[in-house]
Each structure stands twice: as C-alpha cells, then as structure tokens.
Design a protein around this motif. Sequence first.
Motif, PDB file in Angstrom:
ATOM      1  N   LYS A  69       0.853  -1.191   0.000  1.00  0.00           N
ATOM      2  CA  LYS A  69       0.000   0.000   0.000  1.00  0.00           C
ATOM      3  C   LYS A  69       0.889   1.240   0.000  1.00  0.00           C
ATOM      4  CE  LYS A  69      -3.538   2.497   2.449  1.00  0.00           C
ATOM      5  NZ  LYS A  69      -4.084   2.814   3.741  1.00  0.00           N
ATOM      6  N   LEU A  70       0.620   2.138  -0.940  1.00  0.00           N
ATOM      7  CA  LEU A  70       1.361   3.398  -1.036  1.00  0.00           C
ATOM      8  C   LEU A  70       0.464   4.529  -0.570  1.00  0.00           C
ATOM      9  CD1 LEU A  70       3.730   5.194  -2.003  1.00  0.00           C
ATOM     10  CD2 LEU A  70       2.679   5.168  -4.272  1.00  0.00           C
ATOM     11  N   THR A  71       0.971   5.334   0.357  1.00  0.00           N
ATOM     12  CA  THR A  71       0.250   6.509   0.848  1.00  0.00           C
ATOM     13  C   THR A  71       1.139   7.729   0.632  1.00  0.00           C
ATOM     14  OG1 THR A  71      -0.811   5.172   2.553  1.00  0.00           O
ATOM     15  CG2 THR A  71      -0.895   7.563   2.835  1.00  0.00           C
ATOM     16  N   ILE A  72       0.576   8.754   0.005  1.00  0.00           N
ATOM     17  CA  ILE A  72       1.313   9.994  -0.250  1.00  0.00           C
ATOM     18  C   ILE A  72       0.588  11.121   0.464  1.00  0.00           C
ATOM     19  CG2 ILE A  72       2.090  11.626  -2.014  1.00  0.00           C
ATOM     20  CD1 ILE A  72       2.164   9.180  -3.947  1.00  0.00           C
ATOM     21  N   ASP A  73       1.321  11.832   1.318  1.00  0.00           N
ATOM     22  CA  ASP A  73       0.758  12.943   2.073  1.00  0.00           C
ATOM     23  C   ASP A  73       1.491  14.221   1.658  1.00  0.00           C
ATOM     24  OD1 ASP A  73      -0.492  14.578   3.918  1.00  0.00           O
ATOM     25  OD2 ASP A  73       0.676  13.853   5.623  1.00  0.00           O
ATOM     26  N   GLY A  74       0.791  15.084   0.989  1.00  0.00           N
ATOM     27  CA  GLY A  74       1.398  16.331   0.532  1.00  0.00           C
ATOM     28  C   GLY A  74       2.193  16.133  -0.746  1.00  0.00           C
ATOM     29  N   HIS A  98      11.081  -9.181   1.476  1.00  0.00           N
ATOM     30  CA  HIS A  98      11.828 -10.414   1.737  1.00  0.00           C
ATOM     31  C   HIS A  98      11.762 -10.809   3.206  1.00  0.00           C
ATOM     32  CE1 HIS A  98      14.407  -9.508  -2.062  1.00  0.00           C
ATOM     33  NE2 HIS A  98      13.206  -9.968  -2.368  1.00  0.00           N
ATOM     34  N   ALA A  99      11.529  -9.852   4.097  1.00  0.00           N
ATOM     35  CA  ALA A  99      11.424 -10.144   5.533  1.00  0.00           C
ATOM     36  C   ALA A  99      10.062 -10.726   5.902  1.00  0.00           C
ATOM     37  CB  ALA A  99      11.683  -8.873   6.345  1.00  0.00           C
ATOM     38  N   MET A 100       9.159 -10.844   4.928  1.00  0.00           N
ATOM     39  CA  MET A 100       7.819 -11.405   5.173  1.00  0.00           C
ATOM     40  C   MET A 100       7.606 -12.635   4.284  1.00  0.00           C
ATOM     41  SD  MET A 100       5.459  -7.975   5.502  1.00  0.00           S
ATOM     42  CE  MET A 100       6.220  -6.922   4.269  1.00  0.00           C
ATOM     43  N   PRO A 101       8.340 -13.717   4.533  1.00  0.00           N
ATOM     44  CA  PRO A 101       8.246 -14.879   3.640  1.00  0.00           C
ATOM     45  C   PRO A 101       6.876 -15.559   3.651  1.00  0.00           C
ATOM     46  CG  PRO A 101       9.546 -15.411   5.573  1.00  0.00           C
ATOM     47  CD  PRO A 101       9.263 -13.936   5.625  1.00  0.00           C
ATOM     48  N   THR A 102       6.088 -15.326   4.691  1.00  0.00           N
ATOM     49  CA  THR A 102       4.752 -15.936   4.733  1.00  0.00           C
ATOM     50  C   THR A 102       3.663 -14.920   4.402  1.00  0.00           C
ATOM     51  OG1 THR A 102       4.578 -15.525   7.115  1.00  0.00           O
ATOM     52  CG2 THR A 102       5.467 -17.663   6.430  1.00  0.00           C
ATOM     53  N   GLY A 103       4.055 -13.767   3.862  1.00  0.00           N
ATOM     54  CA  GLY A 103       3.085 -12.745   3.484  1.00  0.00           C
ATOM     55  C   GLY A 103       2.939 -11.690   4.562  1.00  0.00           C
ATOM     56  N   GLY A 104       2.160 -10.684   4.263  1.00  0.00           N
ATOM     57  CA  GLY A 104       1.947  -9.587   5.204  1.00  0.00           C
ATOM     58  C   GLY A 104       1.510  -8.339   4.470  1.00  0.00           C
ATOM     59  N   ARG A 105       1.818  -7.211   5.084  1.00  0.00           N
ATOM     60  CA  ARG A 105       1.437  -5.928   4.489  1.00  0.00           C
ATOM     61  C   ARG A 105       2.596  -4.958   4.613  1.00  0.00           C
ATOM     62  NH1 ARG A 105      -3.910  -2.270   5.513  1.00  0.00           N
ATOM     63  NH2 ARG A 105      -2.993  -0.310   4.835  1.00  0.00           N
ATOM     64  N   LEU A 106       2.902  -4.305   3.503  1.00  0.00           N
ATOM     65  CA  LEU A 106       3.935  -3.281   3.467  1.00  0.00           C
ATOM     66  C   LEU A 106       3.268  -1.949   3.187  1.00  0.00           C
ATOM     67  CD1 LEU A 106       6.805  -2.156   3.356  1.00  0.00           C
ATOM     68  CD2 LEU A 106       6.955  -2.955   0.981  1.00  0.00           C
ATOM     69  N   ASP A 107       3.354  -1.041   4.154  1.00  0.00           N
ATOM     70  CA  ASP A 107       2.834   0.313   3.983  1.00  0.00           C
ATOM     71  C   ASP A 107       4.005   1.213   3.609  1.00  0.00           C
ATOM     72  OD1 ASP A 107       0.036   0.132   4.616  1.00  0.00           O
ATOM     73  OD2 ASP A 107       0.649  -0.306   6.671  1.00  0.00           O
ATOM     74  N   LEU A 108       4.016   1.679   2.391  1.00  0.00           N
ATOM     75  CA  LEU A 108       5.031   2.597   1.898  1.00  0.00           C
ATOM     76  C   LEU A 108       4.425   3.989   1.961  1.00  0.00           C
ATOM     77  CD1 LEU A 108       7.802   2.970   0.581  1.00  0.00           C
ATOM     78  CD2 LEU A 108       6.750   2.474  -1.619  1.00  0.00           C
ATOM     79  N   LYS A 109       4.955   4.821   2.868  1.00  0.00           N
ATOM     80  CA  LYS A 109       4.397   6.159   3.077  1.00  0.00           C
ATOM     81  C   LYS A 109       5.440   7.219   2.799  1.00  0.00           C
ATOM     82  CE  LYS A 109       1.358   4.521   6.725  1.00  0.00           C
ATOM     83  NZ  LYS A 109       0.930   4.680   8.124  1.00  0.00           N
ATOM     84  N   VAL A 110       5.044   8.234   2.058  1.00  0.00           N
ATOM     85  CA  VAL A 110       5.881   9.413   1.866  1.00  0.00           C
ATOM     86  C   VAL A 110       5.043  10.626   2.250  1.00  0.00           C
ATOM     87  CG1 VAL A 110       7.383   8.412   0.100  1.00  0.00           C
ATOM     88  CG2 VAL A 110       5.307   9.548  -0.593  1.00  0.00           C
ATOM     89  N   ALA A 111       5.692  11.565   2.941  1.00  0.00           N
ATOM     90  CA  ALA A 111       4.935  12.704   3.446  1.00  0.00           C
ATOM     91  C   ALA A 111       5.796  13.953   3.448  1.00  0.00           C
ATOM     92  CB  ALA A 111       4.439  12.422   4.859  1.00  0.00           C
ATOM     93  N   ASP A 112       5.136  15.082   3.303  1.00  0.00           N
ATOM     94  CA  ASP A 112       5.783  16.389   3.369  1.00  0.00           C
ATOM     95  C   ASP A 112       5.741  16.827   4.835  1.00  0.00           C
ATOM     96  OD1 ASP A 112       6.687  18.937   3.114  1.00  0.00           O
ATOM     97  OD2 ASP A 112       5.185  19.577   1.668  1.00  0.00           O
ATOM     98  N   ARG A 113       6.878  16.834   5.487  1.00  0.00           N
ATOM     99  CA  ARG A 113       6.946  17.212   6.898  1.00  0.00           C
ATOM    100  C   ARG A 113       7.666  18.536   7.124  1.00  0.00           C
ATOM    101  NH1 ARG A 113       3.014  14.239   8.212  1.00  0.00           N
ATOM    102  NH2 ARG A 113       3.400  12.047   8.532  1.00  0.00           N
ATOM    103  N   GLY A 114       7.809  19.328   6.071  1.00  0.00           N
ATOM    104  CA  GLY A 114       8.430  20.636   6.221  1.00  0.00           C
ATOM    105  C   GLY A 114       9.909  20.639   6.004  1.00  0.00           C
TER     106      GLY A 114
END
Length: 114
Positions: A69-74, A98-114
């Motif tokens: 899941k990709l989340t972009i803030d700003g 690769h650290a989740m060999p049995t599956g899972g969820r990867l949240d890729l977040k980028v945000a403008d923090r000033g």
Amino acid sequence: MHEDLGPQVESYLDTVDREIERCMEVTRRLLHISDPGASEPVLVEVADVAADIAALLRPEAERSGVELKLTIDGKPRLLGSEGDVGILVLNLAQNAIHAMPTGGRLDLKVADRG
C-alpha cells in the motif's frame, strides 16, 4: 489483430501482448531509476519516485503474499539525486518484502513534513 486464429488463441495472444508491454514499462522505469543523474543535486519529487517503485515491486509483493500500500501525504520533495532516492526506496521496500516470507502488508508512506 489476430482475427483469423479463433477466439481462444486470440485471447491468449492479446494477453501475451499486454504482458510484453507491461515488461517493457517495468524495464523503462528501472532504467530511469538506475540513471546516475547529474552531479549537482536536483529537486526530487519523492512521491513520483515512490509511485514508480511501488509499481515495480507490486508483482513481486503479490507473488510473496505481501499487500503493498502506497500513501502519499502532501508533495514531498528533497534536493538530491532521483536515482539515489529510487535505489534507497527500492532497497528498503525489497528488504521489507523479503522479511515477510509468509506474506503480510507493506505500507510505503511518503509525506511532506516541512
């Protein structure tokens, strides 16, 4: 395009055409990310880089049972090399997959923090 071959073969060839185009797009994106870039720092649109990396890694993540899941803030930007930022995000995301060999969820977040 493949009208004389029958509906089943036509469907198969259309799928092959789409997959070839998808592979070519992935290759174009990888070449863009691996470009050494200019020696002077430039303003890098981090959201664009992250979106490209997410698109590149999504098939690998799905094969591994990882929801990406990709989340972009700003509109996050930084001075640097687009290639370096791309390789950084790519390495971090691939390591996470690769650290989740049995599956899972990867949240890729980028945000403008000033």
